[in-house]
Design a protein around this motif. Sequence first.
Motif, PDB file in Angstrom:
ATOM      1  N   MET A   1       0.833  -1.206   0.000  1.00 27.46           N
ATOM      2  CA  MET A   1       0.000   0.000   0.000  1.00 27.46           C
ATOM      3  C   MET A   1       0.871   1.262   0.000  1.00 27.46           C
ATOM      4  O   MET A   1       1.865   1.304   0.714  1.00 27.46           O
ATOM      5  CB  MET A   1      -0.903  -0.001   1.227  1.00 27.46           C
ATOM      6  N   GLU A   2       0.467   2.230  -0.817  1.00 25.81           N
ATOM      7  CA  GLU A   2       1.248   3.457  -0.869  1.00 25.81           C
ATOM      8  C   GLU A   2       1.107   4.246   0.427  1.00 25.81           C
ATOM      9  O   GLU A   2      -0.006   4.409   0.939  1.00 25.81           O
ATOM     10  CB  GLU A   2       0.750   4.319  -2.035  1.00 25.81           C
ATOM     11  N   GLU A   3       2.250   4.724   0.935  1.00 19.31           N
ATOM     12  CA  GLU A   3       2.223   5.465   2.198  1.00 19.31           C
ATOM     13  C   GLU A   3       1.701   6.885   1.948  1.00 19.31           C
ATOM     14  O   GLU A   3       2.061   7.512   0.946  1.00 19.31           O
ATOM     15  CB  GLU A   3       3.667   5.569   2.703  1.00 19.31           C
ATOM     16  N   THR A   4       0.831   7.356   2.842  1.00 20.13           N
ATOM     17  CA  THR A   4       0.408   8.758   2.733  1.00 20.13           C
ATOM     18  C   THR A   4       0.510   9.415   4.110  1.00 20.13           C
ATOM     19  O   THR A   4       0.556   8.740   5.126  1.00 20.13           O
ATOM     20  CB  THR A   4      -1.066   8.896   2.276  1.00 20.13           C
ATOM     21  N   ALA A   5       0.546  10.734   4.121  1.00 24.23           N
ATOM     22  CA  ALA A   5       0.548  11.476   5.389  1.00 24.23           C
ATOM     23  C   ALA A   5      -0.710  12.330   5.410  1.00 24.23           C
ATOM     24  O   ALA A   5      -1.139  12.831   4.362  1.00 24.23           O
ATOM     25  CB  ALA A   5       1.783  12.347   5.473  1.00 24.23           C
ATOM     26  N   ARG A   6      -1.300  12.457   6.588  1.00 23.47           N
ATOM     27  CA  ARG A   6      -2.566  13.191   6.686  1.00 23.47           C
ATOM     28  C   ARG A   6      -2.376  14.446   7.536  1.00 23.47           C
ATOM     29  O   ARG A   6      -1.797  14.379   8.623  1.00 23.47           O
ATOM     30  CB  ARG A   6      -3.597  12.266   7.333  1.00 23.47           C
ATOM     31  N   HIS A  14      -6.480  16.324   4.900  1.00 23.07           N
ATOM     32  CA  HIS A  14      -5.845  16.419   3.577  1.00 23.07           C
ATOM     33  C   HIS A  14      -4.729  15.378   3.523  1.00 23.07           C
ATOM     34  O   HIS A  14      -3.920  15.302   4.448  1.00 23.07           O
ATOM     35  CB  HIS A  14      -5.251  17.810   3.360  1.00 23.07           C
ATOM     36  N   ASP A  15      -4.704  14.576   2.472  1.00 25.71           N
ATOM     37  CA  ASP A  15      -3.697  13.523   2.338  1.00 25.71           C
ATOM     38  C   ASP A  15      -2.591  13.949   1.374  1.00 25.71           C
ATOM     39  O   ASP A  15      -2.863  14.576   0.341  1.00 25.71           O
ATOM     40  CB  ASP A  15      -4.340  12.232   1.812  1.00 25.71           C
ATOM     41  N   PHE A  16      -1.384  13.566   1.738  1.00 27.75           N
ATOM     42  CA  PHE A  16      -0.224  13.930   0.911  1.00 27.75           C
ATOM     43  C   PHE A  16       0.639  12.691   0.680  1.00 27.75           C
ATOM     44  O   PHE A  16       0.801  11.866   1.589  1.00 27.75           O
ATOM     45  CB  PHE A  16       0.602  15.032   1.600  1.00 27.75           C
ATOM     46  N   PRO A  17       1.223  12.568  -0.508  1.00 30.89           N
ATOM     47  CA  PRO A  17       2.048  11.383  -0.781  1.00 30.89           C
ATOM     48  C   PRO A  17       3.351  11.405   0.009  1.00 30.89           C
ATOM     49  O   PRO A  17       3.898  12.473   0.294  1.00 30.89           O
ATOM     50  CB  PRO A  17       2.325  11.482  -2.289  1.00 30.89           C
ATOM     51  N   VAL A  18       3.808  10.212   0.350  1.00 36.21           N
ATOM     52  CA  VAL A  18       5.108  10.068   1.014  1.00 36.21           C
ATOM     53  C   VAL A  18       6.117   9.588  -0.033  1.00 36.21           C
ATOM     54  O   VAL A  18       5.836   8.647  -0.784  1.00 36.21           O
ATOM     55  CB  VAL A  18       5.015   9.089   2.199  1.00 36.21           C
ATOM     56  N   ILE A  19       7.235  10.271  -0.089  1.00 41.71           N
ATOM     57  CA  ILE A  19       8.302   9.909  -1.050  1.00 41.71           C
ATOM     58  C   ILE A  19       9.372   9.143  -0.277  1.00 41.71           C
ATOM     59  O   ILE A  19       9.746   9.549   0.825  1.00 41.71           O
ATOM     60  CB  ILE A  19       8.965  11.181  -1.641  1.00 41.71           C
ATOM     61  N   THR A  20       9.865   8.054  -0.862  1.00 43.13           N
ATOM     62  CA  THR A  20      10.911   7.261  -0.199  1.00 43.13           C
ATOM     63  C   THR A  20      12.177   7.273  -1.047  1.00 43.13           C
ATOM     64  O   THR A  20      12.132   7.014  -2.246  1.00 43.13           O
ATOM     65  CB  THR A  20      10.431   5.808  -0.012  1.00 43.13           C
TER      66      THR A  20
END
Length: 431
Positions: A1-6, A14-20
Amino acid sequence: MEETARIIINGATHDFPVITGTEDEKAIDISTLRGKTSYITLDSGFGNTGACASGITFLDGEKGVLRYRGIPIEELAGESTFIETAYLLIKGELPTQKQLDKFAASFTRHASLHKDMLHFFKGYPAAGHPMGLLSAVVCSLSGYYPELLKTDPTEDEIEIMAAQLLSKVRTIAAYTYRKSVKKPFVPPRADLRYIPNFLHMMFSTAKKEYKINDAVVNALQTLLILHADHEQNCSTSAVRLVGSSWANLYASVSAGVCALWGPLHGGANQEVVEMLEEIRKAKGNVQKFIDKAKDPNGNYRLMGFGHRVYKNYDPRAKIIKQRAHELLAELNIRDPLLDIAVKLEDAVLKDDYFAQRKLYPNVDFYSGLIYKAIGIPTAMFPVMFAIGRMPGWIAHWKEMKADPKTRIGRPRQIYIGPPKKSYVPIQQRQS
Ligand code: ACO
Protein backbone atom coordinates in the motif's frame (compact mmCIF):
# COMPACT_ATOMS: atom_id res chain seq x y z
CA MET A 1 0.00 0.00 0.00
CA GLU A 2 1.25 3.46 -0.87
CA GLU A 3 2.22 5.46 2.20
CA THR A 4 0.41 8.76 2.73
CA ALA A 5 0.55 11.48 5.39
CA ARG A 6 -2.57 13.19 6.69
CA ILE A 7 -2.77 16.80 7.81
CA ILE A 8 -5.91 17.92 9.66
CA ILE A 9 -6.65 21.65 9.58
CA ASN A 10 -9.73 22.88 11.43
CA GLY A 11 -11.29 19.42 11.17
CA ALA A 12 -10.70 19.01 7.41
CA THR A 13 -8.28 16.23 6.46
CA HIS A 14 -5.85 16.42 3.58
CA ASP A 15 -3.70 13.52 2.34
CA PHE A 16 -0.22 13.93 0.91
CA PRO A 17 2.05 11.38 -0.78
CA VAL A 18 5.11 10.07 1.01
CA ILE A 19 8.30 9.91 -1.05
CA THR A 20 10.91 7.26 -0.20
CA GLY A 21 14.59 7.59 -1.10
CA THR A 22 17.09 4.86 -2.01
CA GLU A 23 18.18 4.51 1.61
CA ASP A 24 14.59 4.54 2.92
CA GLU A 25 14.60 8.24 3.85
CA LYS A 26 11.06 9.59 3.97
CA ALA A 27 9.55 12.89 2.88
CA ILE A 28 5.99 14.20 2.84
CA ASP A 29 5.38 15.91 -0.49
CA ILE A 30 3.48 19.04 0.58
CA SER A 31 3.80 20.85 -2.78
CA THR A 32 0.00 20.93 -3.12
CA LEU A 33 -0.65 22.03 0.50
CA ARG A 34 -1.19 25.74 -0.22
CA GLY A 35 -3.37 25.06 -3.24
CA LYS A 36 -5.57 22.74 -1.19
CA THR A 37 -5.66 24.67 2.09
CA SER A 38 -4.10 28.18 1.64
CA TYR A 39 -1.64 27.20 4.40
CA ILE A 40 2.15 27.11 3.94
CA THR A 41 4.79 25.38 6.05
CA LEU A 42 7.31 27.43 8.01
CA ASP A 43 10.81 26.02 8.58
CA SER A 44 13.46 28.54 9.54
CA GLY A 45 16.87 27.56 8.15
CA PHE A 46 15.20 24.76 6.11
CA GLY A 47 16.17 22.30 8.88
CA ASN A 48 13.30 20.04 7.91
CA THR A 49 12.71 20.93 4.28
CA GLY A 50 13.82 18.96 1.26
CA ALA A 51 14.30 21.24 -1.74
CA CYS A 52 14.85 18.55 -4.38
CA ALA A 53 15.45 14.87 -5.02
CA SER A 54 19.13 14.31 -5.76
CA GLY A 55 21.21 11.34 -6.92
CA ILE A 56 24.63 12.78 -6.09
CA THR A 57 25.46 12.38 -2.39
CA PHE A 58 23.96 10.32 0.41
CA LEU A 59 24.41 11.48 3.99
CA ASP A 60 23.13 9.92 7.21
CA GLY A 61 23.96 12.41 9.93
CA GLU A 62 22.77 10.17 12.75
CA LYS A 63 25.08 7.33 11.73
CA GLY A 64 27.94 9.49 10.36
CA VAL A 65 27.68 8.08 6.81
CA LEU A 66 28.72 9.97 3.66
CA ARG A 67 28.80 8.54 0.12
CA TYR A 68 29.34 10.12 -3.28
CA ARG A 69 27.26 8.37 -5.98
CA GLY A 70 27.00 5.40 -3.59
CA ILE A 71 30.73 5.09 -2.83
CA PRO A 72 31.76 5.58 0.84
CA ILE A 73 33.87 8.66 1.42
CA GLU A 74 36.45 6.55 3.31
CA GLU A 75 37.14 4.50 0.15
CA LEU A 76 37.40 7.56 -2.08
CA ALA A 77 39.68 9.39 0.38
CA GLY A 78 41.96 6.35 0.53
CA GLU A 79 42.06 5.32 -3.11
CA SER A 80 40.76 7.97 -5.51
CA THR A 81 42.12 11.30 -6.75
CA PHE A 82 40.36 14.65 -6.68
CA ILE A 83 40.01 14.65 -10.48
CA GLU A 84 38.53 11.16 -10.56
CA THR A 85 36.15 12.09 -7.72
CA ALA A 86 35.15 15.26 -9.61
CA TYR A 87 34.35 13.10 -12.65
CA LEU A 88 32.33 10.72 -10.49
CA LEU A 89 30.27 13.55 -9.00
CA ILE A 90 29.67 15.43 -12.23
CA LYS A 91 29.19 12.47 -14.60
CA GLY A 92 27.63 10.00 -12.17
CA GLU A 93 30.04 7.07 -12.69
CA LEU A 94 33.72 6.36 -12.12
CA PRO A 95 35.63 6.99 -15.38
CA THR A 96 37.57 4.47 -17.46
CA GLN A 97 41.27 5.30 -17.87
CA LYS A 98 40.54 6.79 -21.32
CA GLN A 99 37.73 8.98 -19.98
CA LEU A 100 39.86 10.12 -17.05
CA ASP A 101 42.81 11.01 -19.32
CA LYS A 102 40.52 13.08 -21.55
CA PHE A 103 38.98 14.82 -18.52
CA ALA A 104 42.41 15.60 -17.02
CA ALA A 105 43.75 16.83 -20.39
CA SER A 106 40.93 19.37 -20.60
CA PHE A 107 42.18 20.86 -17.30
CA THR A 108 45.57 21.55 -18.84
CA ARG A 109 43.88 23.31 -21.77
CA HIS A 110 41.82 25.53 -19.49
CA ALA A 111 44.32 26.31 -16.72
CA SER A 112 45.38 29.80 -17.87
CA LEU A 113 43.44 33.02 -17.40
CA HIS A 114 42.74 35.48 -20.19
CA LYS A 115 45.45 38.17 -19.92
CA ASP A 116 42.81 40.91 -19.46
CA MET A 117 41.59 39.13 -16.32
CA LEU A 118 44.85 39.93 -14.57
CA HIS A 119 43.57 43.52 -14.19
CA PHE A 120 41.02 42.27 -11.65
CA PHE A 121 43.85 41.15 -9.39
CA LYS A 122 45.77 44.39 -9.88
CA GLY A 123 42.76 46.48 -8.84
CA TYR A 124 41.91 44.48 -5.69
CA PRO A 125 43.41 45.61 -2.36
CA ALA A 126 46.25 43.29 -1.25
CA ALA A 127 44.68 43.12 2.23
CA GLY A 128 41.17 42.37 0.85
CA HIS A 129 39.79 38.93 1.72
CA PRO A 130 40.64 36.42 -1.04
CA MET A 131 37.07 35.06 -1.13
CA GLY A 132 35.79 38.43 -2.41
CA LEU A 133 38.24 38.30 -5.29
CA LEU A 134 37.62 34.60 -5.98
CA SER A 135 33.88 35.12 -6.24
CA ALA A 136 34.25 38.20 -8.50
CA VAL A 137 36.73 36.54 -10.88
CA VAL A 138 34.71 33.31 -11.08
CA CYS A 139 31.57 35.30 -11.97
CA SER A 140 33.46 37.42 -14.48
CA LEU A 141 34.45 34.30 -16.46
CA SER A 142 30.93 34.69 -17.89
CA GLY A 143 32.10 37.84 -19.67
CA TYR A 144 34.91 35.98 -21.44
CA TYR A 145 32.89 33.02 -22.73
CA PRO A 146 29.56 34.57 -23.86
CA GLU A 147 29.07 31.78 -26.42
CA LEU A 148 28.48 29.34 -23.52
CA LEU A 149 25.84 31.45 -21.75
CA LYS A 150 22.77 29.60 -22.99
CA THR A 151 19.59 28.83 -21.10
CA ASP A 152 19.97 25.17 -21.96
CA PRO A 153 23.62 24.41 -22.63
CA THR A 154 24.41 21.06 -24.24
CA GLU A 155 26.27 18.30 -22.39
CA ASP A 156 29.45 19.29 -24.30
CA GLU A 157 29.06 22.96 -23.36
CA ILE A 158 28.52 22.09 -19.69
CA GLU A 159 31.65 19.93 -19.90
CA ILE A 160 33.69 22.89 -21.19
CA MET A 161 32.38 25.20 -18.44
CA ALA A 162 33.03 22.52 -15.81
CA ALA A 163 36.61 21.97 -17.01
CA GLN A 164 37.20 25.73 -17.07
CA LEU A 165 35.87 26.20 -13.55
CA LEU A 166 37.66 23.20 -12.04
CA SER A 167 40.93 24.14 -13.66
CA LYS A 168 40.83 27.93 -13.45
CA VAL A 169 39.66 28.02 -9.82
CA ARG A 170 43.10 26.87 -8.70
CA THR A 171 44.83 29.45 -10.94
CA ILE A 172 42.54 32.18 -9.60
CA ALA A 173 43.14 30.95 -6.03
CA ALA A 174 46.93 30.93 -6.46
CA TYR A 175 46.94 34.39 -8.11
CA THR A 176 44.73 35.71 -5.31
CA TYR A 177 47.35 34.53 -2.84
CA ARG A 178 50.23 35.96 -4.87
CA LYS A 179 48.41 39.30 -5.01
CA SER A 180 47.92 39.29 -1.21
CA VAL A 181 51.65 38.79 -0.63
CA LYS A 182 52.52 41.27 -3.42
CA LYS A 183 54.45 38.69 -5.46
CA PRO A 184 54.34 38.23 -9.26
CA PHE A 185 51.99 35.59 -10.69
CA VAL A 186 53.45 32.20 -11.63
CA PRO A 187 51.59 30.76 -14.66
CA PRO A 188 50.41 27.12 -14.71
CA ARG A 189 52.62 24.44 -16.26
CA ALA A 190 51.23 21.97 -18.79
CA ASP A 191 53.40 19.12 -17.51
CA LEU A 192 52.18 19.20 -13.91
CA ARG A 193 49.20 17.36 -12.44
CA TYR A 194 46.32 19.14 -10.70
CA ILE A 195 47.66 19.56 -7.15
CA PRO A 196 51.39 19.96 -7.97
CA ASN A 197 50.42 22.64 -10.51
CA PHE A 198 48.47 24.50 -7.83
CA LEU A 199 51.40 24.32 -5.39
CA HIS A 200 53.73 25.50 -8.17
CA MET A 201 51.55 28.56 -8.87
CA MET A 202 51.32 29.29 -5.14
CA PHE A 203 54.93 28.88 -4.08
CA SER A 204 57.42 28.83 -7.00
CA THR A 205 59.45 31.96 -7.70
CA ALA A 206 61.32 33.16 -10.80
CA LYS A 207 64.52 31.84 -9.21
CA LYS A 208 63.32 28.76 -7.41
CA GLU A 209 60.87 26.04 -8.40
CA TYR A 210 58.67 24.76 -5.53
CA LYS A 211 59.82 21.29 -4.54
CA ILE A 212 56.86 18.93 -4.72
CA ASN A 213 56.52 16.76 -1.63
CA ASP A 214 54.34 13.63 -2.00
CA ALA A 215 53.10 13.85 1.60
CA VAL A 216 51.80 17.39 0.94
CA VAL A 217 50.18 16.37 -2.36
CA ASN A 218 48.51 13.34 -0.73
CA ALA A 219 47.20 15.38 2.20
CA LEU A 220 45.73 17.99 -0.17
CA GLN A 221 44.31 15.22 -2.35
CA THR A 222 42.44 13.81 0.66
CA LEU A 223 41.19 17.23 1.75
CA LEU A 224 39.89 18.14 -1.71
CA ILE A 225 38.10 14.78 -2.06
CA LEU A 226 36.48 15.16 1.36
CA HIS A 227 35.26 18.66 0.50
CA ALA A 228 34.01 17.77 -3.00
CA ASP A 229 30.31 17.53 -2.13
CA HIS A 230 27.97 17.56 0.83
CA GLU A 231 24.46 17.50 -0.67
CA GLN A 232 22.16 20.46 0.12
CA ASN A 233 24.49 22.56 2.30
CA CYS A 234 24.27 26.37 2.39
CA SER A 235 26.59 27.09 -0.57
CA THR A 236 25.25 24.28 -2.78
CA SER A 237 21.70 25.41 -2.05
CA ALA A 238 22.80 28.94 -3.03
CA VAL A 239 24.17 27.58 -6.33
CA ARG A 240 20.93 25.70 -7.02
CA LEU A 241 18.74 28.65 -6.03
CA VAL A 242 20.62 31.11 -8.23
CA GLY A 243 20.76 28.57 -11.08
CA SER A 244 17.02 27.96 -10.79
CA SER A 245 16.47 31.48 -12.18
CA TRP A 246 18.34 30.22 -15.31
CA ALA A 247 21.45 32.17 -14.29
CA ASN A 248 24.56 30.73 -15.93
CA LEU A 249 26.93 28.27 -14.26
CA TYR A 250 29.70 30.84 -13.58
CA ALA A 251 27.25 33.23 -11.85
CA SER A 252 25.64 30.39 -9.87
CA VAL A 253 28.97 29.02 -8.65
CA SER A 254 30.14 32.52 -7.74
CA ALA A 255 27.11 32.76 -5.42
CA GLY A 256 28.27 29.46 -3.90
CA VAL A 257 31.68 31.01 -3.15
CA CYS A 258 29.97 33.90 -1.33
CA ALA A 259 27.76 31.56 0.72
CA LEU A 260 30.76 29.40 1.60
CA TRP A 261 32.71 32.42 2.87
CA GLY A 262 30.58 32.80 6.04
CA PRO A 263 32.14 31.67 9.35
CA LEU A 264 29.22 29.32 10.04
CA HIS A 265 30.02 27.47 6.79
CA GLY A 266 33.35 27.23 4.89
CA GLY A 267 34.81 30.27 6.65
CA ALA A 268 34.95 28.19 9.84
CA ASN A 269 38.32 26.58 8.93
CA GLN A 270 39.95 30.01 9.13
CA GLU A 271 38.12 30.80 12.39
CA VAL A 272 39.22 27.49 13.96
CA VAL A 273 42.92 28.22 13.58
CA GLU A 274 42.39 31.78 14.83
CA MET A 275 40.50 30.35 17.84
CA LEU A 276 43.28 27.80 18.54
CA GLU A 277 45.79 30.64 18.36
CA GLU A 278 43.77 32.59 20.92
CA ILE A 279 43.67 29.54 23.19
CA ARG A 280 47.43 29.22 22.83
CA LYS A 281 47.82 32.85 23.88
CA ALA A 282 45.58 32.06 26.88
CA LYS A 283 48.20 29.45 27.87
CA GLY A 284 46.16 26.54 26.51
CA ASN A 285 43.22 27.14 28.84
CA VAL A 286 40.59 25.27 26.77
CA GLN A 287 38.07 25.29 29.63
CA LYS A 288 37.84 29.10 29.48
CA PHE A 289 36.70 28.88 25.83
CA ILE A 290 34.34 25.98 26.50
CA ASP A 291 32.71 27.96 29.33
CA LYS A 292 32.37 30.99 27.06
CA ALA A 293 30.62 28.85 24.41
CA LYS A 294 28.24 27.47 27.06
CA ASP A 295 27.32 30.89 28.46
CA PRO A 296 23.57 31.31 27.75
CA ASN A 297 24.02 35.12 27.78
CA GLY A 298 26.58 35.19 24.96
CA ASN A 299 26.65 34.03 21.35
CA TYR A 300 30.24 32.76 21.25
CA ARG A 301 30.68 29.38 19.51
CA LEU A 302 33.50 26.90 19.42
CA MET A 303 34.42 26.99 15.76
CA GLY A 304 34.72 23.62 14.03
CA PHE A 305 32.11 22.00 16.28
CA GLY A 306 28.49 21.20 15.49
CA HIS A 307 26.68 20.55 12.26
CA ARG A 308 23.13 20.87 11.01
CA VAL A 309 22.97 17.27 9.83
CA TYR A 310 25.68 15.36 11.72
CA LYS A 311 24.51 14.30 15.13
CA ASN A 312 27.50 11.99 15.32
CA TYR A 313 31.22 12.38 14.53
CA ASP A 314 31.57 13.93 11.04
CA PRO A 315 33.21 11.09 9.03
CA ARG A 316 35.31 13.64 7.16
CA ALA A 317 36.72 15.08 10.42
CA LYS A 318 37.81 11.58 11.50
CA ILE A 319 39.94 11.15 8.34
CA ILE A 320 41.26 14.72 8.40
CA LYS A 321 42.35 14.41 12.05
CA GLN A 322 44.40 11.34 11.17
CA ARG A 323 45.91 13.00 8.06
CA ALA A 324 46.85 16.10 10.12
CA HIS A 325 48.81 13.92 12.54
CA GLU A 326 50.45 11.99 9.67
CA LEU A 327 51.42 15.08 7.66
CA LEU A 328 52.90 16.95 10.60
CA ALA A 329 54.92 13.85 11.52
CA GLU A 330 56.16 13.42 7.93
CA LEU A 331 57.12 17.08 7.65
CA ASN A 332 58.65 16.95 11.10
CA ILE A 333 56.54 19.88 12.27
CA ARG A 334 55.61 20.27 15.91
CA ASP A 335 52.60 22.59 15.88
CA PRO A 336 51.34 23.46 19.38
CA LEU A 337 47.95 24.21 17.82
CA LEU A 338 47.48 20.50 17.00
CA ASP A 339 48.00 19.60 20.67
CA ILE A 340 45.54 22.33 21.68
CA ALA A 341 43.01 21.04 19.12
CA VAL A 342 43.24 17.49 20.50
CA LYS A 343 42.94 18.81 24.08
CA LEU A 344 39.92 20.92 23.14
CA GLU A 345 38.23 18.02 21.36
CA ASP A 346 38.80 15.68 24.34
CA ALA A 347 37.34 18.23 26.76
CA VAL A 348 34.35 18.96 24.48
CA LEU A 349 33.51 15.27 24.00
CA LYS A 350 33.41 14.82 27.80
CA ASP A 351 31.22 17.86 28.38
CA ASP A 352 27.47 17.40 28.97
CA TYR A 353 26.50 20.62 27.15
CA PHE A 354 28.06 19.37 23.90
CA ALA A 355 26.94 15.76 24.44
CA GLN A 356 23.29 16.79 24.93
CA ARG A 357 23.36 18.87 21.76
CA LYS A 358 25.31 16.20 19.86
CA LEU A 359 28.09 18.62 18.90
CA TYR A 360 31.17 16.90 17.45
CA PRO A 361 34.16 18.18 15.45
CA ASN A 362 33.19 18.93 11.86
CA VAL A 363 35.19 18.99 8.59
CA ASP A 364 36.65 22.40 9.44
CA PHE A 365 38.16 21.49 12.80
CA TYR A 366 41.41 19.85 11.70
CA SER A 367 41.67 20.92 8.03
CA GLY A 368 43.25 24.31 8.80
CA LEU A 369 46.15 22.63 10.59
CA ILE A 370 47.01 20.77 7.37
CA TYR A 371 46.83 23.96 5.28
CA LYS A 372 48.96 25.75 7.87
CA ALA A 373 51.62 22.99 7.77
CA ILE A 374 51.77 23.37 3.98
CA GLY A 375 52.36 27.13 4.33
CA ILE A 376 48.94 28.31 3.18
CA PRO A 377 47.89 31.43 5.13
CA THR A 378 44.64 31.40 7.17
CA ALA A 379 42.71 33.81 4.93
CA MET A 380 43.19 31.30 2.09
CA PHE A 381 41.58 28.39 3.97
CA PRO A 382 38.02 29.10 2.72
CA VAL A 383 39.49 29.42 -0.80
CA MET A 384 40.91 25.90 -0.45
CA PHE A 385 37.44 24.74 0.57
CA ALA A 386 36.00 26.41 -2.55
CA ILE A 387 38.49 24.58 -4.82
CA GLY A 388 37.37 21.34 -3.21
CA ARG A 389 33.64 22.08 -3.41
CA MET A 390 33.71 23.08 -7.09
CA PRO A 391 32.80 19.56 -8.42
CA GLY A 392 29.81 19.39 -6.07
CA TRP A 393 28.50 22.81 -7.12
CA ILE A 394 28.85 21.90 -10.79
CA ALA A 395 27.23 18.48 -10.32
CA HIS A 396 24.24 20.03 -8.51
CA TRP A 397 23.80 22.81 -11.06
CA LYS A 398 23.87 20.21 -13.84
CA GLU A 399 21.41 17.93 -12.03
CA MET A 400 19.09 20.86 -11.30
CA LYS A 401 19.11 21.90 -15.00
CA ALA A 402 18.32 18.36 -16.15
CA ASP A 403 15.47 17.81 -13.66
CA PRO A 404 12.08 18.52 -15.32
CA LYS A 405 10.67 19.19 -11.84
CA THR A 406 12.96 22.19 -11.28
CA ARG A 407 11.08 25.45 -10.79
CA ILE A 408 12.52 28.82 -9.85
CA GLY A 409 13.40 28.72 -6.12
CA ARG A 410 11.02 31.07 -4.41
CA PRO A 411 10.15 30.45 -0.73
CA ARG A 412 7.07 32.04 0.81
CA GLN A 413 6.79 33.90 4.12
CA ILE A 414 4.43 34.80 6.93
CA TYR A 415 4.09 38.58 6.97
CA ILE A 416 4.45 40.10 10.46
CA GLY A 417 4.80 43.81 9.51
CA PRO A 418 2.21 46.56 10.12
CA PRO A 419 -1.33 46.14 8.76
CA LYS A 420 -2.49 48.39 5.90
CA LYS A 421 -2.06 52.11 6.61
CA SER A 422 -2.07 55.27 4.48
CA TYR A 423 0.88 57.22 3.14
CA VAL A 424 1.47 60.42 5.16
CA PRO A 425 2.99 63.42 3.24
CA ILE A 426 6.35 64.47 4.80
CA GLN A 427 4.99 67.88 5.95
CA GLN A 428 2.34 66.16 8.07
CA ARG A 429 4.65 63.65 9.78
CA GLN A 430 5.23 64.06 13.51
CA SER A 431 8.92 64.35 14.41
N1 ACO B 1 29.63 25.91 20.01
C1 ACO B 1 28.77 26.03 21.04
N2 ACO B 1 27.44 25.77 20.97
C2 ACO B 1 26.96 25.38 19.78
C3 ACO B 1 27.80 25.22 18.66
C4 ACO B 1 29.17 25.49 18.81
N3 ACO B 1 30.03 25.36 17.78
N4 ACO B 1 27.06 24.82 17.60
C5 ACO B 1 25.78 24.73 18.05
N5 ACO B 1 25.73 25.07 19.36
C6 ACO B 1 24.55 25.04 20.23
C7 ACO B 1 23.64 26.21 19.93
O1 ACO B 1 23.97 27.33 20.74
C8 ACO B 1 22.28 25.62 20.26
O2 ACO B 1 22.17 25.60 21.68
P1 ACO B 1 20.71 25.82 22.37
O3 ACO B 1 19.89 24.63 21.92
O4 ACO B 1 21.00 25.87 23.82
O5 ACO B 1 20.20 27.11 21.81
C9 ACO B 1 22.39 24.18 19.79
O6 ACO B 1 23.80 23.87 19.88
C10 ACO B 1 21.91 23.93 18.38
O7 ACO B 1 22.58 24.85 17.52
P2 ACO B 1 21.94 25.50 16.22
O8 ACO B 1 22.58 26.82 15.97
O9 ACO B 1 20.46 25.45 16.31
O10 ACO B 1 22.42 24.46 15.13
P3 ACO B 1 22.41 24.70 13.58
O11 ACO B 1 22.15 23.39 12.98
O12 ACO B 1 21.49 25.82 13.22
O13 ACO B 1 23.89 25.21 13.26
C11 ACO B 1 26.21 25.20 12.81
C12 ACO B 1 24.89 24.40 12.76
C13 ACO B 1 26.02 26.53 12.09
C14 ACO B 1 27.27 24.42 12.07
C15 ACO B 1 26.61 25.41 14.28
O14 ACO B 1 26.85 24.17 14.91
C16 ACO B 1 27.84 26.32 14.43
O15 ACO B 1 27.70 27.52 14.48
N6 ACO B 1 29.07 25.73 14.51
C17 ACO B 1 30.26 26.53 14.55
C18 ACO B 1 30.65 27.01 13.16
C19 ACO B 1 31.18 25.90 12.31
O16 ACO B 1 32.04 25.12 12.73
N7 ACO B 1 30.71 25.85 11.08
C20 ACO B 1 31.15 24.86 10.08
C21 ACO B 1 30.09 23.84 9.87
S1 ACO B 1 30.65 22.62 8.73
C22 ACO B 1 30.47 23.37 7.23
O17 ACO B 1 29.59 24.15 6.99
C23 ACO B 1 31.41 23.05 6.22
